[in-house]
Motif scaffolding. Structure first.
Motif, PDB file in Angstrom:
ATOM      1  N   ASP A   1      -1.361 -54.212  25.403  1.00 20.92           N
ATOM      2  CA  ASP A   1      -1.196 -55.660  25.303  1.00 20.92           C
ATOM      3  C   ASP A   1       0.239 -56.022  25.680  1.00 20.92           C
ATOM      4  O   ASP A   1       1.193 -55.649  24.986  1.00 20.92           O
ATOM      5  N   LEU A   2       0.396 -56.742  26.774  1.00 20.20           N
ATOM      6  CA  LEU A   2       1.728 -57.115  27.244  1.00 20.20           C
ATOM      7  C   LEU A   2       2.283 -58.348  26.535  1.00 20.20           C
ATOM      8  O   LEU A   2       3.478 -58.639  26.647  1.00 20.20           O
ATOM      9  N   SER A   3       1.436 -59.058  25.802  1.00 17.67           N
ATOM     10  CA  SER A   3       1.853 -60.334  25.210  1.00 17.67           C
ATOM     11  C   SER A   3       3.094 -60.229  24.325  1.00 17.67           C
ATOM     12  O   SER A   3       3.998 -61.072  24.428  1.00 17.67           O
TER      13      SER A   3
ATOM     14  N   LEU B   1      13.205 -56.069  21.962  1.00 18.61           N
ATOM     15  CA  LEU B   1      13.780 -56.172  23.294  1.00 18.61           C
ATOM     16  C   LEU B   1      14.843 -57.262  23.318  1.00 18.61           C
ATOM     17  O   LEU B   1      14.743 -58.253  22.574  1.00 18.61           O
ATOM     18  N   PRO B   2      15.838 -57.121  24.188  1.00 22.81           N
ATOM     19  CA  PRO B   2      16.701 -58.269  24.462  1.00 22.81           C
ATOM     20  C   PRO B   2      15.913 -59.347  25.209  1.00 22.81           C
ATOM     21  O   PRO B   2      14.878 -59.060  25.818  1.00 22.81           O
TER      22      PRO B   2
ATOM     23  N   ALA C   1       8.794 -61.520  23.622  1.00 27.94           N
ATOM     24  CA  ALA C   1      10.147 -61.071  23.278  1.00 27.94           C
ATOM     25  C   ALA C   1      11.142 -61.382  24.387  1.00 27.94           C
ATOM     26  O   ALA C   1      12.332 -61.591  24.119  1.00 27.94           O
ATOM     27  N   ALA C   2      10.671 -61.423  25.638  1.00 22.46           N
ATOM     28  CA  ALA C   2      11.580 -61.683  26.757  1.00 22.46           C
ATOM     29  C   ALA C   2      12.139 -63.097  26.735  1.00 22.46           C
ATOM     30  O   ALA C   2      13.162 -63.363  27.371  1.00 22.46           O
TER      31      ALA C   2
ATOM     32  N   VAL D   1      15.630 -56.662  32.024  1.00 25.84           N
ATOM     33  CA  VAL D   1      15.246 -55.811  30.894  1.00 25.84           C
ATOM     34  C   VAL D   1      14.122 -54.889  31.357  1.00 25.84           C
ATOM     35  O   VAL D   1      13.129 -55.346  31.928  1.00 25.84           O
ATOM     36  N   ILE D   2      14.314 -53.587  31.132  1.00 28.99           N
ATOM     37  CA  ILE D   2      13.283 -52.593  31.445  1.00 28.99           C
ATOM     38  C   ILE D   2      12.755 -52.045  30.125  1.00 28.99           C
ATOM     39  O   ILE D   2      13.516 -51.507  29.319  1.00 28.99           O
TER      40      ILE D   2
END
Length: 443
Positions: A222-224, A203-204, A229-230, A186-187
Motif C-alpha cells: 500500500d503506497l498510500s 519519512l521526510p 508522509a511525503a 526522498v527515496i
C-alpha cells in the motif's frame, strides 16, 4: 499443509503455467508426463521436489525457445516494413531496437498496479531496476537541479542505490540524513536490510518527488501511507522495482525494471513525465531488447492475481522460518526478519550470529550444508530471492556497507524441504551458544 498436498499444489501451478505456454506456442512443455513421473516416485518427497524443479526449468526453456525466435529473425535495425511477432500474438515494428515500444507490457500496468485514490499512474518499463532508477535520477536532475543542488534523503540501505547516488557529482545531489524534516528528493525503501532487517517508520516531506523502491515488498504494498508522509506539496511519486525477483513465477525470464509514475489528481503532468522517461530510456539504451520483451510477453508476467498469490506464499514461508528462529536465540541475532518486530514482510531471512567472526560464519555454512544432506532437504546455494525453491548464501559486504549474514531465501514451495528447514533452524537457534552448536554438529 501435508507434504503430498504441497507437491500437488506445485504440480497444478506448473501445469497451469504450461497450459498458458501451450496456448501461446501450441506446444505442451511436459508432454503430459509430469503427473505420471511424480506418481512413480511414491512418497519420496525430496525426489518429487527435484522433479518439480526440473519441470520448472523445462517450462522456462520451452517458453524462451519460442520467445527467442522473433529476435533471431530480426535485425537490430530492421528494414522498412519488417514486423516482429512475439509469442503472445502482438506485432512490433521499430526502427532501432533501443527505441523499442514497450507498450505491450506497459499496457498491463493499469490492472497490475492501479493507483491509490487521489492519484493517477502510468507504467514505464526499463531493462533493470537499476536502469529505472538511473533514468529517474537523470529526469529529476534535469527537472529541478539545473540551478541548484538537490538534497536527497534515503530512508533505506540498499547499497546499489547508495552507489548510484554517489556516482553523481555533489553539485547535483547532496545526501542528507532521513531524519530531516524535508528534502528535495526522498527515496523510501519500505523494508530494508543491511545485515539486520528494519521497516521504515517515517519519512521526510518531499519538496519535489518521492521515489519508492518496492522490490522487496511486491506490488500489493500500500503506497498510500508513503504518499501521505511525503506531504501535500509533493504531487509526483515514482515507485520502482526489479521485476526479476517476484514477478516471473521464479523462472527469471529476463531482467526488467518496473517504474510506476504516480501524479496527484489535477497536476496534469503525467504524460509529460512518462514521455520524458521513455525518451531518456531510448537515449541511454536502458530499454528491453526484442529478445527480452518477447520473453516477458509471458502471460503470467504483470498478471496481478498470479503475482499476488505467488508473493503471498513466499512471504508466508519466510515468516514461518523467522518465527522458528525467533528473536531471543542465544546463537542468532534478533532481527532476521521484519515480521518479528512489525507487520512488515520480506522475501528472505537475514541470519546473523550474535558473536560473529569470519571463521564462525564459514563453520555455520558448513553445518547448514551438512544438515541439508543428512536430512534430505532441497536447498540450493546461490544468490537472490523469489524462486520456487529455497536458496542460501553467505553475504559478506564491505565494512561500510553493512554486516555479514546468512541469507536464507525461502521460496514459493511449501512441504518437505520448507518444513524441514524450519525444524533445522529452530534446533540451531535453541543452543546456548555457537560453541555448543559447533560441538553438537561435529565435523
Amino acid at each position: 499443509m501435508v507434504f503430498r498436498e504441497a507437491i500437488e499444489r506445485d504440480t497444478v501451478d506448473l501445469l497451469t503455467l504450461a497450459g498458458r505456454v501451450a496456448t501461446e506456442t501450441g506446444h505442451d512443455p511436459f508432454d503430459g508426463a509430469l503427473h505420471r513421473d511424480l506418481a512413480t516416485l511414491g512418497n519420496d518427497h525430496l525426489a518429487q521436489e527435484r522433479r518439480l524443479e526440473t519441470a520448472a526449468l523445462t517450462l522456462r526453456k520451452v517458453w524462451l525457445s519460442a520467445a527467442h525466435r522473433p529476435a533471431d529473425a530480426s535485425l537490430k535495425s530492421p528494414r522498412d516494413g519488417d514486423i516482429a511477432r512475439v509469442p503472445c500474438g502482438d506485432s512490433l515494428h521499430f526502427g532501432y531496437e533501443r527505441d523499442l515500444d514497450m507498450s505491450i507490457l506497459e499496457d498491463r500496468g493499469a490492472a497490475y498496479a492501479p493507483p491509490p485514490a487521489g492519484w493517477t499512474s502510468d507504467m514505464v518499463i526499463f531493462r533493470s531496476g537499476q536502469a529505472a532508477l538511473a533514468a529517474i535520477l537523470q529526469f529529476v536532475a534535469s527537472a529541478w537541479g539545473d540551478r541548484r543542488t538537490l538534497s536527497v534523503a534515503h530512508a533505506g540501505a540498499y547499497f546499489e542505490t547508495r552507489a548510484l547516488l554517489d556516482a553523481w557529482p555533489r553539485q547535483n545531489f547532496r545526501p542528507t540524513h532521513p531524519s530531516v524534516v524535508s528534502a528535495d528528493v526522498v527515496i523510501c525503501e519500505p523494508v530494508w536490510c543491511n545485515g539486520c532487517f528494519a521497516a521504515t517508520k517515517r519519512l521526510p516531506r518531499a519538496r519535489h518527488v518521492l521515489l519508492i523502491d518496492t522490490t522487496m515488498v511486491g506490488p500489493a504494498c500500500d503506497l498510500s501511507p508513503w504518499l501521505l508522509a511525503a506531504g501535500n506539496d509533493c504531487d509526483l511519486a515514482i515507485a520502482f522495482s526489479s521485476g526479476l525477483k517476484l514477478d516471473q513465477a521464479g523462472l527469471e525470464l529476463a531482467n526488467v525494471g518496473i517504474a510506476r509514475v504516480l501524479v496527484r489528481d489535477g497536476a496534469q503532468r503525467r504524460s509529460e513525465i512518462t514521455g520524458r522517461l521513455r525518451q531518456l530510456r531510448g537515449l541511454m539504451a536502458t530499454g528491453l531488447t526484442l529478445d527480452e520483451l518477447s520473453a516477458l510477453s509471458a502471460p503470467w508476467f504483470l498478471d496481478r492475481a498470479y503475482v499476488d498469490n505467488y508473493v503471498a506464499a513466499i512471504f508466508a514461508n519466510n515468516r514461518v522460518l523467522a518465527h522458528a528462529i525467533g528473536h531471543e536465540s542465544p546463537v542468532f541475532g534478533p532481527h532476521c526478519h521484519p515480521a518479528l518486530t512489525s507487520n512488515a514482510d520480506a522475501p528472505f531471512c537475514a541470519i546473523q550470529l550474535r558473536e560473529p567472526s569470519p571463521s564462525r560464519y564459514r563453520r555455520f555454512v558448513e553445518i547448514v550444508e551438512q544438515q541439508r544432506e543428512r536430512r534430505g532437504l532441497l536447498l540450493a546455494k546461490g544468490g537472490s530471492f523469489g524462486f520456487r525453491g529455497h536458496r542460501f548464501e553467505l553475504i559478506e559486504p564491505a565494512p561500510d556497507q553493512g554486516h555479514p549474514f546468512l541469507r536464507l531465501a525461502m521460496g514459493w514451495r511449501d512441504g518437505h524441504s520448507c518444513r524441514g528447514l524450519g525444524e533445522l533452524f529452530h534446533e540451531l537457534a535453541a543452543y546456548e551458544s555457537f560453541e555448543a552448536l559447533d560441538r553438537a554438529y561435529g565435523r
